[in-house]
Design a protein around this motif. Structure first.
Motif, PDB file in Angstrom:
ATOM      1  N   ALA A  50       0.829  -1.201   0.000  1.00 46.38           N
ATOM      2  CA  ALA A  50       0.000   0.000   0.000  1.00 46.38           C
ATOM      3  C   ALA A  50       0.868   1.257   0.000  1.00 46.38           C
ATOM      4  O   ALA A  50       0.576   2.230  -0.708  1.00 46.38           O
ATOM      5  N   ILE A  51       1.946   1.247   0.792  1.00 46.43           N
ATOM      6  CA  ILE A  51       2.850   2.387   0.845  1.00 46.43           C
ATOM      7  C   ILE A  51       3.526   2.595  -0.507  1.00 46.43           C
ATOM      8  O   ILE A  51       3.642   3.725  -0.995  1.00 46.43           O
ATOM      9  N   LYS A  52       3.945   1.506  -1.114  1.00 43.71           N
ATOM     10  CA  LYS A  52       4.628   1.581  -2.411  1.00 43.71           C
ATOM     11  C   LYS A  52       3.679   2.105  -3.492  1.00 43.71           C
ATOM     12  O   LYS A  52       4.050   2.931  -4.334  1.00 43.71           O
ATOM     13  N   ALA A  53       2.432   1.648  -3.457  1.00 48.93           N
ATOM     14  CA  ALA A  53       1.450   2.097  -4.447  1.00 48.93           C
ATOM     15  C   ALA A  53       1.135   3.579  -4.272  1.00 48.93           C
ATOM     16  O   ALA A  53       1.006   4.322  -5.257  1.00 48.93           O
ATOM     17  N   LEU A  54       1.014   4.024  -3.013  1.00 48.43           N
ATOM     18  CA  LEU A  54       0.731   5.429  -2.753  1.00 48.43           C
ATOM     19  C   LEU A  54       1.891   6.305  -3.210  1.00 48.43           C
ATOM     20  O   LEU A  54       1.687   7.362  -3.817  1.00 48.43           O
ATOM     21  N   GLU A  55       3.112   5.873  -2.935  1.00 54.11           N
ATOM     22  CA  GLU A  55       4.276   6.649  -3.358  1.00 54.11           C
ATOM     23  C   GLU A  55       4.332   6.776  -4.868  1.00 54.11           C
ATOM     24  O   GLU A  55       4.585   7.860  -5.404  1.00 54.11           O
ATOM     25  N   ALA A  56       4.076   5.676  -5.584  1.00 52.71           N
ATOM     26  CA  ALA A  56       4.108   5.720  -7.047  1.00 52.71           C
ATOM     27  C   ALA A  56       3.056   6.690  -7.587  1.00 52.71           C
ATOM     28  O   ALA A  56       3.290   7.420  -8.553  1.00 52.71           O
ATOM     29  N   ARG A  57       1.911   6.709  -6.938  1.00 59.05           N
ATOM     30  CA  ARG A  57       0.854   7.630  -7.384  1.00 59.05           C
ATOM     31  C   ARG A  57       1.226   9.078  -7.120  1.00 59.05           C
ATOM     32  O   ARG A  57       1.021   9.953  -7.963  1.00 59.05           O
ATOM     33  N   LEU A  58       1.784   9.351  -5.946  1.00 60.75           N
ATOM     34  CA  LEU A  58       2.130  10.721  -5.589  1.00 60.75           C
ATOM     35  C   LEU A  58       3.331  11.241  -6.369  1.00 60.75           C
ATOM     36  O   LEU A  58       3.383  12.416  -6.724  1.00 60.75           O
ATOM     37  N   LEU A  59       4.293  10.374  -6.625  1.00 57.91           N
ATOM     38  CA  LEU A  59       5.510  10.798  -7.316  1.00 57.91           C
ATOM     39  C   LEU A  59       5.413  10.683  -8.826  1.00 57.91           C
ATOM     40  O   LEU A  59       6.324  11.093  -9.538  1.00 57.91           O
ATOM     41  N   GLY A  60       4.322  10.090  -9.317  1.00 61.14           N
ATOM     42  CA  GLY A  60       4.158   9.963 -10.758  1.00 61.14           C
ATOM     43  C   GLY A  60       4.826   8.746 -11.342  1.00 61.14           C
ATOM     44  O   GLY A  60       5.088   8.678 -12.549  1.00 61.14           O
ATOM     45  N   GLY A  61       5.115   7.775 -10.529  1.00 62.72           N
ATOM     46  CA  GLY A  61       5.752   6.545 -11.012  1.00 62.72           C
ATOM     47  C   GLY A  61       6.779   6.039 -10.030  1.00 62.72           C
ATOM     48  O   GLY A  61       6.993   6.628  -8.963  1.00 62.72           O
ATOM     49  N   GLU A  62       7.435   4.971 -10.396  1.00 63.38           N
ATOM     50  CA  GLU A  62       8.456   4.381  -9.533  1.00 63.38           C
ATOM     51  C   GLU A  62       9.754   5.171  -9.641  1.00 63.38           C
ATOM     52  O   GLU A  62      10.095   5.708 -10.699  1.00 63.38           O
ATOM     53  N   ARG A  63      10.488   5.263  -8.537  1.00 63.33           N
ATOM     54  CA  ARG A  63      11.795   5.923  -8.562  1.00 63.33           C
ATOM     55  C   ARG A  63      12.752   5.106  -9.426  1.00 63.33           C
ATOM     56  O   ARG A  63      13.104   3.978  -9.068  1.00 63.33           O
ATOM     57  N   LYS A  64      13.198   5.688 -10.545  1.00 66.62           N
ATOM     58  CA  LYS A  64      14.086   4.963 -11.456  1.00 66.62           C
ATOM     59  C   LYS A  64      15.318   5.778 -11.860  1.00 66.62           C
ATOM     60  O   LYS A  64      16.207   5.253 -12.535  1.00 66.62           O
ATOM     61  N   LEU A  65      15.344   7.045 -11.496  1.00 63.90           N
ATOM     62  CA  LEU A  65      16.384   7.934 -11.993  1.00 63.90           C
ATOM     63  C   LEU A  65      17.241   8.485 -10.861  1.00 63.90           C
ATOM     64  O   LEU A  65      16.775   8.652  -9.741  1.00 63.90           O
ATOM     65  N   LYS A 164      -0.804   4.519  10.686  1.00 62.29           N
ATOM     66  CA  LYS A 164      -0.606   3.423   9.736  1.00 62.29           C
ATOM     67  C   LYS A 164      -1.788   3.296   8.783  1.00 62.29           C
ATOM     68  O   LYS A 164      -1.632   3.074   7.585  1.00 62.29           O
ATOM     69  N   GLN A 165      -2.989   3.441   9.314  1.00 65.30           N
ATOM     70  CA  GLN A 165      -4.183   3.286   8.489  1.00 65.30           C
ATOM     71  C   GLN A 165      -4.386   4.460   7.532  1.00 65.30           C
ATOM     72  O   GLN A 165      -5.110   4.337   6.542  1.00 65.30           O
ATOM     73  N   LEU A 166      -3.730   5.579   7.821  1.00 66.48           N
ATOM     74  CA  LEU A 166      -3.869   6.754   6.968  1.00 66.48           C
ATOM     75  C   LEU A 166      -3.454   6.455   5.531  1.00 66.48           C
ATOM     76  O   LEU A 166      -4.033   6.991   4.582  1.00 66.48           O
ATOM     77  N   VAL A 167      -2.468   5.591   5.368  1.00 59.57           N
ATOM     78  CA  VAL A 167      -1.984   5.245   4.030  1.00 59.57           C
ATOM     79  C   VAL A 167      -3.114   4.679   3.178  1.00 59.57           C
ATOM     80  O   VAL A 167      -3.209   4.947   1.979  1.00 59.57           O
ATOM     81  N   GLY A 168      -3.993   3.924   3.794  1.00 56.40           N
ATOM     82  CA  GLY A 168      -5.104   3.345   3.062  1.00 56.40           C
ATOM     83  C   GLY A 168      -6.204   4.336   2.735  1.00 56.40           C
ATOM     84  O   GLY A 168      -6.972   4.132   1.781  1.00 56.40           O
ATOM     85  N   GLN A 169      -6.300   5.433   3.505  1.00 62.88           N
ATOM     86  CA  GLN A 169      -7.349   6.420   3.283  1.00 62.88           C
ATOM     87  C   GLN A 169      -6.956   7.491   2.268  1.00 62.88           C
ATOM     88  O   GLN A 169      -7.814   8.054   1.579  1.00 62.88           O
ATOM     89  N   LEU A 170      -5.681   7.791   2.171  1.00 63.75           N
ATOM     90  CA  LEU A 170      -5.238   8.898   1.338  1.00 63.75           C
ATOM     91  C   LEU A 170      -5.578   8.766  -0.149  1.00 63.75           C
ATOM     92  O   LEU A 170      -5.934   9.765  -0.787  1.00 63.75           O
ATOM     93  N   PRO A 171      -5.458   7.568  -0.751  1.00 62.41           N
ATOM     94  CA  PRO A 171      -5.758   7.479  -2.187  1.00 62.41           C
ATOM     95  C   PRO A 171      -7.118   8.039  -2.575  1.00 62.41           C
ATOM     96  O   PRO A 171      -7.274   8.606  -3.659  1.00 62.41           O
ATOM     97  N   ALA A 172      -8.104   7.902  -1.704  1.00 65.47           N
ATOM     98  CA  ALA A 172      -9.442   8.411  -2.015  1.00 65.47           C
ATOM     99  C   ALA A 172      -9.536   9.924  -1.858  1.00 65.47           C
ATOM    100  O   ALA A 172     -10.515  10.535  -2.313  1.00 65.47           O
ATOM    101  N   LEU A 173      -8.529  10.557  -1.245  1.00 68.52           N
ATOM    102  CA  LEU A 173      -8.570  11.983  -0.957  1.00 68.52           C
ATOM    103  C   LEU A 173      -7.661  12.817  -1.849  1.00 68.52           C
ATOM    104  O   LEU A 173      -7.878  14.019  -2.021  1.00 68.52           O
ATOM    105  N   VAL A 174      -6.637  12.185  -2.424  1.00 71.76           N
ATOM    106  CA  VAL A 174      -5.565  12.927  -3.091  1.00 71.76           C
ATOM    107  C   VAL A 174      -6.089  13.856  -4.173  1.00 71.76           C
ATOM    108  O   VAL A 174      -5.772  15.052  -4.197  1.00 71.76           O
TER     109      VAL A 174
END
Length: 390
Positions: A50-65, A164-174
């Motif tokens: 869940a944390i990894k998915a939220l980060e990818a959404r907020l940062l616009g993708g996976e850290r690759k650079l 901890k549970q906040l991570v699961g709620q944020l996607p619906a709010l972003v």
């Protein structure tokens, strides 16, 4: 050269184009090393996913650079890119840290293009970037704490569990929070243009009355009513409160101040613990706000009374804050005011003297550090109802 070995003098150089690659830079790079996010596990837990998915959404993708790749893509040196990243409040990353996405490169390019097009100087670009970084950092902390507190109260869970549970709620709010942020920015920018550009000259003209031209604040570019409100006995009260009660009191204080100042057409500059600093465009607007604040805290069943002061004068507005003798005098007057009352100085009293909405009661002269002898005047309600609060 490492980040730590580079001096501040290096960072003060102009934005540089990407330098010619050295022999080391022509070499085939070693495999990228991702920034560790926790202890390695064979199978990623649901929480980690869940944390990894939220980060990818907020940062616009996976850290690759890495930072060198981002800087090269934007057409500048790493040193120049670092100046803007530091302004945004980013931590230092090493050459081998995989910390960025393509969205980071697009954002860096956007800032640099404003400089390249001549719309911003490099100094202005860094200052504006720093304003964005600092304001959004405070905003994010505020929002997270508000969400956590709400979860604790509504769901009856502990603070640690709520975080901890906040991570699961944020996607619906972003998306909604981002939309409101952009909307608010445009509204605030429009209001700021009106206050700080369109109507600035009118304020300076109004401030000329009663001046001789040799006042300490004469060179300053803006005329404003500057006010302070300070809760009485806050320190002793806070020592007797638990964390939850203190948080509720602070929030109630800030909410009430923000509401009154907004209704009065002023701007809340900042709050520091038990004190709020605000400004208004005219002496009358500052007086209305100040009286409303003093009355509101006197009538509040939970909060203590407040000492309030207001001074009409000239200020310097920088970095979202205000400076100058007017601000300092208002702060000194606050300490002289009795609980539940508003004090102004003699010049501010003269500016309000013909307004029937206000009563001005001279007080005994006081010797104030940095100002010598001053003549405080108590401000009280005259005719009219004052600010109408919902």
């Amino acid at each position: 050269m490492s980040v730590e070995d580079q001096s501040d003098e290096d960072l003060d150089q102009e934005f540089d184009a990407v330098p010619e690659p050295s022999e080391d830079e022509d070499a085939v790079p070693e495999p990228a090393k991702a920034i560790p996010t926790g202890p390695p596990t064979g199978v990623m837990s649901a929480e980690r996913l869940a944390i990894k998915a939220l980060e990818a959404r907020l940062l616009g993708g996976e850290r690759k650079l890495r930072r060198r790749e981002i800087a090269a893509g934007a057409g500048v040196s790493v040193l120049s890119a670092r100046k803007l990243w530091r302004a945004l409040g980013f931590p230092n990353f090493g050459d081998d840290d995989v910390a960025f996405t393509e969205r980071d490169q697009a954002a860096l390019t956007t800032i640099l293009d404003l400089v390249r097009a001549g719309l911003l100087t490099e100094e202005a670009a860094i200052s504006i970037t720093r304003s964005i970084g600092q304001m959004t950092d405070r905003m994010v902390v505020w929002q997270i704490e508000a969400l956590v507190e709400d979860m604790v109260q509504e769901q009856g869970i502990s603070d640690a569990v709520a975080r901890k549970q906040l991570v699961g709620q944020l996607p619906a709010l972003v998306d909604s929070l981002e939309e409101i942020l952009v909307y608010s920015y445009r509204r605030q920018l429009n209001a700021g243009v009106q206050r700080l550009a369109v109507r600035a000259e009118a304020g300076l003209q109004a401030s000329e009355e009663g001046r001789e031209g040799d006042e300490d604040d004469s060179p300053l570019p803006l005329a404003r009513a500057v006010g302070f409100a300070d809760l009485v006995s806050y320190t002793s009260l806070s020592r007797r409160m638990n964390e939850k009660t203190l948080a509720q009191m602070v929030q109630r204080f800030e909410n009430k101040c923000a509401e009154i100042i907004s209704i009065g057409g002023g701007r809340l500059v900042k709050t520091v613990g038990d004190e709020v600093l605000y400004i208004a465009e005219t002496p009358a607007a500052g007086a209305e706000i100040s009286l409303a604040l003093a009355q509101a805290f006197t009538e509040d069943e939970i909060l203590p009374q407040a000492r309030v002061s207001m001074v009409w004068g000239r200020i310097l507005s920088r970095l979202g804050d205000i400076y100058g003798p007017t601000v300092n005098l208002a702060a000194r007057l606050t300490s002289l005011a009795q609980p539940g009352t508003v004090l102004v100085d003699a010049m501010t009293a003269a500016a309000l003297g013909q307004d029937e909405r206000f009563v001005l009661i001279p007080q005994a002269s006081e010797n104030v550090r940095g100002f010598g002898e001053i003549h405080p005047v108590m401000l009280a309600r005259g005719r009219g109802k004052g600010l109408v609060l919902d």
